[in-house]
Design an enzyme around this catalytic site. Sequence first.
Site, PDB file in Angstrom:
ATOM      1  N   HIS A 159       0.834  -1.201   0.000  1.00  0.00           N
ATOM      2  CA  HIS A 159       0.000   0.000   0.000  1.00  0.00           C
ATOM      3  C   HIS A 159       0.873   1.258   0.000  1.00  0.00           C
ATOM      4  O   HIS A 159       0.633   2.189  -0.777  1.00  0.00           O
ATOM      5  CB  HIS A 159      -0.921  -0.009   1.230  1.00  0.00           C
ATOM      6  CG  HIS A 159      -1.693   1.255   1.424  1.00  0.00           C
ATOM      7  ND1 HIS A 159      -2.716   1.636   0.582  1.00  0.00           N
ATOM      8  CD2 HIS A 159      -1.596   2.241   2.368  1.00  0.00           C
ATOM      9  CE1 HIS A 159      -3.228   2.799   1.006  1.00  0.00           C
ATOM     10  NE2 HIS A 159      -2.567   3.183   2.079  1.00  0.00           N
ATOM     11  N   GLU A 175     -10.755   2.091   3.345  1.00  0.00           N
ATOM     12  CA  GLU A 175      -9.438   1.490   3.565  1.00  0.00           C
ATOM     13  C   GLU A 175      -9.634   0.156   4.273  1.00  0.00           C
ATOM     14  O   GLU A 175     -10.188   0.110   5.367  1.00  0.00           O
ATOM     15  CB  GLU A 175      -8.527   2.405   4.392  1.00  0.00           C
ATOM     16  CG  GLU A 175      -8.141   3.674   3.647  1.00  0.00           C
ATOM     17  CD  GLU A 175      -6.890   4.352   4.184  1.00  0.00           C
ATOM     18  OE1 GLU A 175      -6.637   4.270   5.396  1.00  0.00           O
ATOM     19  OE2 GLU A 175      -6.153   4.967   3.376  1.00  0.00           O
ATOM     20  N   GLN A 186      -7.527  15.178   2.116  1.00  0.00           N
ATOM     21  CA  GLN A 186      -6.210  14.789   2.631  1.00  0.00           C
ATOM     22  C   GLN A 186      -5.075  15.455   1.856  1.00  0.00           C
ATOM     23  O   GLN A 186      -4.111  15.952   2.445  1.00  0.00           O
ATOM     24  CB  GLN A 186      -6.069  13.267   2.582  1.00  0.00           C
ATOM     25  CG  GLN A 186      -4.774  12.743   3.206  1.00  0.00           C
ATOM     26  CD  GLN A 186      -4.742  11.220   3.314  1.00  0.00           C
ATOM     27  OE1 GLN A 186      -5.765  10.572   3.134  1.00  0.00           O
ATOM     28  NE2 GLN A 186      -3.590  10.678   3.626  1.00  0.00           N
ATOM     29  N   TYR A 246      -2.669  17.737   4.430  1.00  0.00           N
ATOM     30  CA  TYR A 246      -1.830  16.842   5.233  1.00  0.00           C
ATOM     31  C   TYR A 246      -0.399  17.319   5.475  1.00  0.00           C
ATOM     32  O   TYR A 246       0.305  16.738   6.309  1.00  0.00           O
ATOM     33  CB  TYR A 246      -1.840  15.427   4.649  1.00  0.00           C
ATOM     34  CG  TYR A 246      -0.766  15.124   3.640  1.00  0.00           C
ATOM     35  CD1 TYR A 246      -0.811  15.691   2.371  1.00  0.00           C
ATOM     36  CD2 TYR A 246       0.287  14.284   3.945  1.00  0.00           C
ATOM     37  CE1 TYR A 246       0.161  15.410   1.449  1.00  0.00           C
ATOM     38  CE2 TYR A 246       1.273  13.998   3.029  1.00  0.00           C
ATOM     39  CZ  TYR A 246       1.212  14.559   1.794  1.00  0.00           C
ATOM     40  OH  TYR A 246       2.185  14.290   0.876  1.00  0.00           O
ATOM     41  N   LYS A 258      -9.824  12.025   7.696  1.00  0.00           N
ATOM     42  CA  LYS A 258      -9.977  10.729   8.350  1.00  0.00           C
ATOM     43  C   LYS A 258     -10.991  10.754   9.482  1.00  0.00           C
ATOM     44  O   LYS A 258     -11.574   9.727   9.810  1.00  0.00           O
ATOM     45  CB  LYS A 258      -8.631  10.298   8.963  1.00  0.00           C
ATOM     46  CG  LYS A 258      -7.507  10.133   7.963  1.00  0.00           C
ATOM     47  CD  LYS A 258      -7.679   8.855   7.177  1.00  0.00           C
ATOM     48  CE  LYS A 258      -6.426   8.574   6.352  1.00  0.00           C
ATOM     49  NZ  LYS A 258      -6.520   7.250   5.727  1.00  0.00           N
ATOM     50  N   SER A 305     -15.002   6.061  11.165  1.00  0.00           N
ATOM     51  CA  SER A 305     -14.182   4.847  11.071  1.00  0.00           C
ATOM     52  C   SER A 305     -15.040   3.723  11.639  1.00  0.00           C
ATOM     53  O   SER A 305     -15.596   3.877  12.721  1.00  0.00           O
ATOM     54  CB  SER A 305     -12.889   4.966  11.884  1.00  0.00           C
ATOM     55  OG  SER A 305     -12.184   6.153  11.567  1.00  0.00           O
TER      56      SER A 305
END
Lengths: 435, 435
Positions: free
Chosen positions: A142, A207, A248, A252, A261, A265
């Site tokens: 990744h 993800e 992002q 970032y 993020k 989640s």
Amino acid sequence: MITLNSTHDANLTSWVTSANGHSDFPIQNLPFASFRIHSNEAFRGGVAIGDSIVDLAALASTSLLSGLAQQAAEAAAKPQLNEFMQMGQPAWSALRAALSQLLSSDNSERLPAHCLQLQSQAHYQMPCHVGDYTDFYTSIHHATAVGSLFRPDNPLLPNYKWVPIGYHGRASSLDVSGQAFHRPSGQTKAPDASTPSFGPCKRLDYELEMGIFIGQGNEFGHPIDIDDSHQHVFGMCLFNDWSARDIQAWEYQPLGPFLSKSFASTISPWIVTMEALAPYRSQYLRPESDPTPLPYLCSDNNDEFGSMDIELECFIQTETMRAAGEAPQRLSRSNFRHSYWTIAQMVAHHSVNGCNLRAGDLLGSGTQSGPEAEEAGSLLELSKGGKQAITLANGEQRSFLADGDTITFRGHCERQGFVRIGFGQVESTVLPAKS
Amino acid sequence: MITLNSTHDANLTSWVTSANGHSDFPIQNLPFASFRIHSNEAFRGGVAIGDSIVDLAALASTSLLSGLAQQAAEAAAKPQLNEFMQMGQPAWSALRAALSQLLSSDNSERLPAHCLQLQSQAHYQMPCHVGDYTDFYTSIHHATAVGSLFRPDNPLLPNYKWVPIGYHGRASSLDVSGQAFHRPSGQTKAPDASTPSFGPCKRLDYELEMGIFIGQGNEFGHPIDIDDSHQHVFGMCLFNDWSARDIQAWEYQPLGPFLSKSFASTISPWIVTMEALAPYRSQYLRPESDPTPLPYLCSDNNDEFGSMDIELECFIQTETMRAAGEAPQRLSRSNFRHSYWTIAQMVAHHSVNGCNLRAGDLLGSGTQSGPEAEEAGSLLELSKGGKQAITLANGEQRSFLADGDTITFRGHCERQGFVRIGFGQVESTVLPAKS
């Protein structure tokens, strides 16, 4: 070191007959969750067996358990598992062994009816209070794939093979499977724009990760030795760490991902314990040309959590598919055994500066992409940074997620000589941005 | 909008005579902490007045309060202030108004003796459970100074004037003033080395920050409008976000700081409420050439938290100084009014993606460096990246912190027509690395 014992015996079956056969939850698994049946009830700990749940609050009020197993059941009967997690490996093992005996076909006595509930009627909440959530970045495939989108000549940063890269995540927006969230809005800047603009995320992604729950914590200032890490890890779940790629990209630098993020989640409700996972350990062989990790990341015990052979699958069901009654379509398969850093290394690294981990803390593995392009754990990778949309069986195309898309992860372990155990699933649907 | 009221009246004095004069805690301040006197007692909420503490558990069990003020005191009497913080501005104001009356010189009745304790006999703990801690980066002078060490030609990244940059921090290693921590160990790589090595941090630093506590939270998926932000912010404290610069340099790409920050973060025990701070609001004037923030970061109320005129001081006392009986020496002064982003903007930005903030969450302001070099909020800046050690009055030199160094922050507000109020202090000493 977690040793194999009679609870792993492939010949064991349960009098809960749905556990024998193709269930994710045979008697060799026995994962933990926090559940309730009716909305006016308290949540309490439960253990999955076949299509059912052992209600630990009900069980703890019988006289079927004794000693450490009874103490463990009382702790696990609470709305959140933190106290049970803090008890440590002996307590976890004692309860597992007792449940294995109680649920075994060899046991002539059945549990009282009120101790068993059906999963189909259960509602779940977060299995524990997560004091801190940390996301790692353990798949070199990744990291390389994502890096190559930004730096084709130098995809992997120089620290990757030395440092188990991780960053602090947001705990408040964690929830269990079924979490509904609106497409996040935020600042983005198009490459050709001179100024940023505000609006709904255009590059929403999933993800494919594993979640790792800390069991017993360490005291502030007392690092966890890598060889003791098994005493500090309770178990694992499936984990979807949703990402807003366009937000992002703009936010970032220099301090890392933040709003890209923190909007949501999602974890699977069942925590599969490290003891249940012990038969599926596997060895990760670094290429010989790769550096040997620094000593604090090397284990005398041959790194007992080593890598873990967990087969992972990601499915999509679009709104159109749902309307047409079409089943979810698999987007990719991967496996946690490709992780470049082990769980033991994550735990040792995280605490080496004296940082205290607490019972119930969650570690994300980072997106688990395999070595082949089709084993990618995110749409960013599958669509080559959004440049090559993938075509679904019904002709729809996806570079990133559309409103109404449902993403489901499943995971399981199997190995010759042992039964197959599963993680259940984590599923969530993207709602439109709020206007 | 928090309005000025009788509790801010400069003419108010207290029958607790130590509050009248040069105390950080005059009757116009009334900050909150969690304290106890004896180690076998429960922690409970308290309010500072002069050299004393109003014991809210004791007060709540008298009949001196009524209505919302009594309800607020009962919530604030618990070991942690979260429940009180969640009650919102009307409850905070009601308790403040009632305490102001009870403690006023105009009040003929004194509190019963058991309702007052001495600060000199108190022990403090974290005033609330911090569910999540987020660190911002709101000083453009700090961002520019640090950026210029790495990128002399392009110190400020293109997103800085658009995005209130922040990242998730570690909540578990937060503690109050007096927190002792060992110099962290970790991976570092010297610029001329081909491989990293492991050992104690060589570039240990403090960061002069303010902490901001969330009061009432927002629901998951429901952003906080910037004009409602005052309903969601409870108060502020002093905050030292210790940093391991050498560990950070090697680990922070691509996901941001991790172990370089998570080893310890220390706050002052007293939370000064936004209502107490209302008289010291000030206007931050961006240079006209700077972009206007995107609409979600612009307030109709002229950004009521605006910038805040809080004078900040940082002191060092080395082991040698302590042995010689020398007082701490001031390293720098700065002011929170230089912050490029306001508290209201931090709150609106943090939640704009739907992320839920919870009562007791902590936001760090980021290092508060002023426009002049001597107003820097870290040794990294004062020593020009470690290249120009600063010389202390006793001849000792510091580029970064040495074992035994004690760092103390103090802060206060003053303005014509109002009394001076202070934050108390946050103090902590660096212990040697564990061998």
